[in-house]
Design a protein around this motif. Structure first.
Motif, PDB file in Angstrom:
ATOM      1  N   LEU A  66      42.774  48.084  39.291  1.00  0.00           N
ATOM      2  CA  LEU A  66      41.526  47.489  39.781  1.00  0.00           C
ATOM      3  C   LEU A  66      40.451  48.560  39.915  1.00  0.00           C
ATOM      4  CD1 LEU A  66      42.764  45.044  42.581  1.00  0.00           C
ATOM      5  CD2 LEU A  66      42.743  44.754  40.101  1.00  0.00           C
ATOM      6  N   ARG A  67      39.204  48.107  39.953  1.00  0.00           N
ATOM      7  CA  ARG A  67      38.083  49.034  40.181  1.00  0.00           C
ATOM      8  C   ARG A  67      37.586  48.838  41.611  1.00  0.00           C
ATOM      9  NH1 ARG A  67      36.132  50.820  35.464  1.00  0.00           N
ATOM     10  NH2 ARG A  67      37.177  49.904  33.682  1.00  0.00           N
ATOM     11  N   PRO A  68      36.926  49.878  42.153  1.00  0.00           N
ATOM     12  CA  PRO A  68      36.367  49.727  43.505  1.00  0.00           C
ATOM     13  C   PRO A  68      35.468  48.495  43.551  1.00  0.00           C
ATOM     14  CG  PRO A  68      36.157  52.007  42.771  1.00  0.00           C
ATOM     15  CD  PRO A  68      36.682  51.215  41.595  1.00  0.00           C
ATOM     16  N   ALA A  91      41.325  48.173  47.202  1.00  0.00           N
ATOM     17  CA  ALA A  91      40.627  46.935  46.854  1.00  0.00           C
ATOM     18  C   ALA A  91      39.874  46.384  48.064  1.00  0.00           C
ATOM     19  CB  ALA A  91      41.632  45.904  46.334  1.00  0.00           C
ATOM     20  N   THR A  92      39.010  45.423  47.786  1.00  0.00           N
ATOM     21  CA  THR A  92      38.271  44.721  48.831  1.00  0.00           C
ATOM     22  C   THR A  92      39.048  43.455  49.183  1.00  0.00           C
ATOM     23  OG1 THR A  92      36.162  45.620  48.118  1.00  0.00           O
ATOM     24  CG2 THR A  92      36.080  43.520  49.290  1.00  0.00           C
ATOM     25  N   LYS A 119      40.061  39.517  41.590  1.00  0.00           N
ATOM     26  CA  LYS A 119      41.016  39.871  40.537  1.00  0.00           C
ATOM     27  C   LYS A 119      42.435  39.411  40.863  1.00  0.00           C
ATOM     28  CE  LYS A 119      38.297  41.650  37.616  1.00  0.00           C
ATOM     29  NZ  LYS A 119      37.249  42.421  38.166  1.00  0.00           N
ATOM     30  N   VAL A 120      42.719  39.280  42.156  1.00  0.00           N
ATOM     31  CA  VAL A 120      44.099  38.990  42.555  1.00  0.00           C
ATOM     32  C   VAL A 120      44.133  37.907  43.630  1.00  0.00           C
ATOM     33  CG1 VAL A 120      46.225  39.949  43.572  1.00  0.00           C
ATOM     34  CG2 VAL A 120      44.778  41.401  42.116  1.00  0.00           C
ATOM     35  N   LEU A 121      45.092  37.001  43.476  1.00  0.00           N
ATOM     36  CA  LEU A 121      45.374  36.020  44.524  1.00  0.00           C
ATOM     37  C   LEU A 121      46.724  36.429  45.122  1.00  0.00           C
ATOM     38  CD1 LEU A 121      44.541  33.409  45.918  1.00  0.00           C
ATOM     39  CD2 LEU A 121      45.576  32.132  44.040  1.00  0.00           C
ATOM     40  N   MET A 122      46.726  36.694  46.422  1.00  0.00           N
ATOM     41  CA  MET A 122      47.945  37.189  47.069  1.00  0.00           C
ATOM     42  C   MET A 122      48.398  36.255  48.195  1.00  0.00           C
ATOM     43  SD  MET A 122      48.737  40.798  48.976  1.00  0.00           S
ATOM     44  CE  MET A 122      48.520  41.917  47.614  1.00  0.00           C
TER      45      MET A 122
END
Ligand SMILES: *Cc1c(COP(=O)(O)O)cnc(C)c1O
Length: 368
Positions: A66-68, A91-92, A119-122
């Motif tokens: 991921l990017r900042p 990540a944010t 970007k991500v679902l957690m």
């Protein structure tokens, strides 16, 4: 005294002694054997052992490059490791409120939290029951998001026959109180060959072969000693889970109808592995949740409040640059659950009379 958890790893003695005698005590063949057994249980191609559940989550996020500013959506009602792992990986964090029936992310709230940086679902499979993967997995697919499942409490759980940790990247904890333990330990599951390879390299200082570094990695390795502790538990996992399920059924039969108390539900299509048996003590109950907890403790019945506050509702997370716009009042369901949830003993070593005592004591305390 009826404890909330009991750890019994005595049957690992032979394997642990085998490791001690072999002299191979760091990551070696026993870890490999444990990984193979774990992949089998979780129904995934790969299982990568790491040193705890928190680093399993960190490594899973790191492997996605991921990017900042990239965002991860997760639950505000979880153990703090979920949040800390996202922060550690840089990540944010965005939160989506939970549902009252499964204590996990509400798919509608998750959809509303998606931005063009997501970007991500957690999702977090809390207490041993999966989140609503029937809605969450397609939502992630529709928006091109990776799914990382915090399966720390859900080894062996499934949704419509599909195992927790097999919908995306599964992250498990093997901490002392979890359904399967290696004292400390973690596991990452995936069907993706490339990702599994990246995770193995990342786990070992980013090293592909001796002194050949591919990425800036870390030491996330598990030891053979720890793996030896876990292997016998995987062999009897079905049995241990069945005991938890029988205990939960008995508690629910005994506690149903207690005024002001909601017993936990097993939702259709989900196999619940009962990491915790968590009741909700409603606002009209004879005692408040905290009063009931104190009454049970006084009578020698172990209990736990998981979790007393929304995960980010602590001074150290206020105005945190990676946690923008998180306000407690935006999560009404989680806000109410943190005042009502109380976990009762459900571990596999409870006797019939323990279960009767728990049921009678709770009913009596609530004036049933
Ligand atoms: C236990 C747990 C973790 C962290 O696992 P550790 O092995 O303690 O690092 C992460 N998420 C949840 C939901 C947990 O319960």
């Amino acid at each position: 005294m009826i404890p909330i958890t009991v750890v019994d790893v005595r049957d690992a003695e032979d394997l642990v002694v085998e490791v001690l005698r072999s002299g191979v005590i760091a990551q070696g063949p026993m870890v490999k054997r444990f990984e193979d057994a774990f992949a089998n249980v979780s129904g995934t191609e790969h299982a990568i052992a790491v040193n705890n559940g928190t680093t399993a989550l960190v490594a899973a996020i790191q492997a996605l490059d991921l990017r900042p500013g990239d965002e991860v959506i997760t639950s505000p009602f979880t153990f703090v490791a979920t949040l800390n792992a996202i922060l550690e990986a840089g990540a944010t964090v965005r939160f989506a409120d939970i549902r009252r029936d499964d204590f996990a992310i509400d798919p509608d709230a998750a959809a509303a939290a998606i931005t063009d940086r997501t970007k991500v679902l957690m999702p977090v499979h809390l207490y041993g029951q999966t989140a609503d993967m029937g809605k969450l997995a397609p939502l992630a697919a529709e928006h091109g998001l990776q799914v990382i499942e915090d399966s720390a409490q859900a080894v062996g759980a499934s949704f419509q026959g599909k195992q927790a940790g097999s919908f995306g990247i599964g992250c498990f904890s093997l901490y002392a109180t979890k359904n399967v333990t290696t004292a400390e330990g973690g596991m990452i599951t995936t069907d993706d060959d490339e990702l599994a390879d990246s995770l193995r390299v990342l786990r070992n200082q980013g090293m592909r072969s001796r002194y050949e570094y591919e990425v800036a990695g870390h030491n996330y390795r598990m030891t053979d000693l720890h793996a030896a502790v876990g292997i016998p538990q995987l062999e009897k996992l079905d049995q241990l889970t069945a005991a938890r399920q029988a205990n939960a059924k008995r508690l629910t039969e005994g506690l149903a109808g207690t005024p002001g108390l909601d017993v936990p539900r097993v939702l259709p299509g989900r196999e619940h592995v009962w990491h915790q048996y968590t009741v909700l003590v409603g606002p009209h109950a004879f005692l408040s949740r905290d009063e009931l907890a104190a009454a049970l403790t006084e009578k020698g019945i172990g209990n736990g409040i998981y979790y007393p506050k929304i995960v980010f509702d602590y001074e150290c997370y206020r105005n945190h640059p990676q946690i923008p716009d998180a306000r407690v009042e935006d999560f009404p369901v989680a806000s109410s659950i943190v005042t009502q949830a109380l976990s009762l003993p459900v571990h596999p070593y409870l006797s019939e009379s323990d279960l009767d005592t728990i049921i009678e004591t709770v009913r009596e305390a609530l004036g049933a």
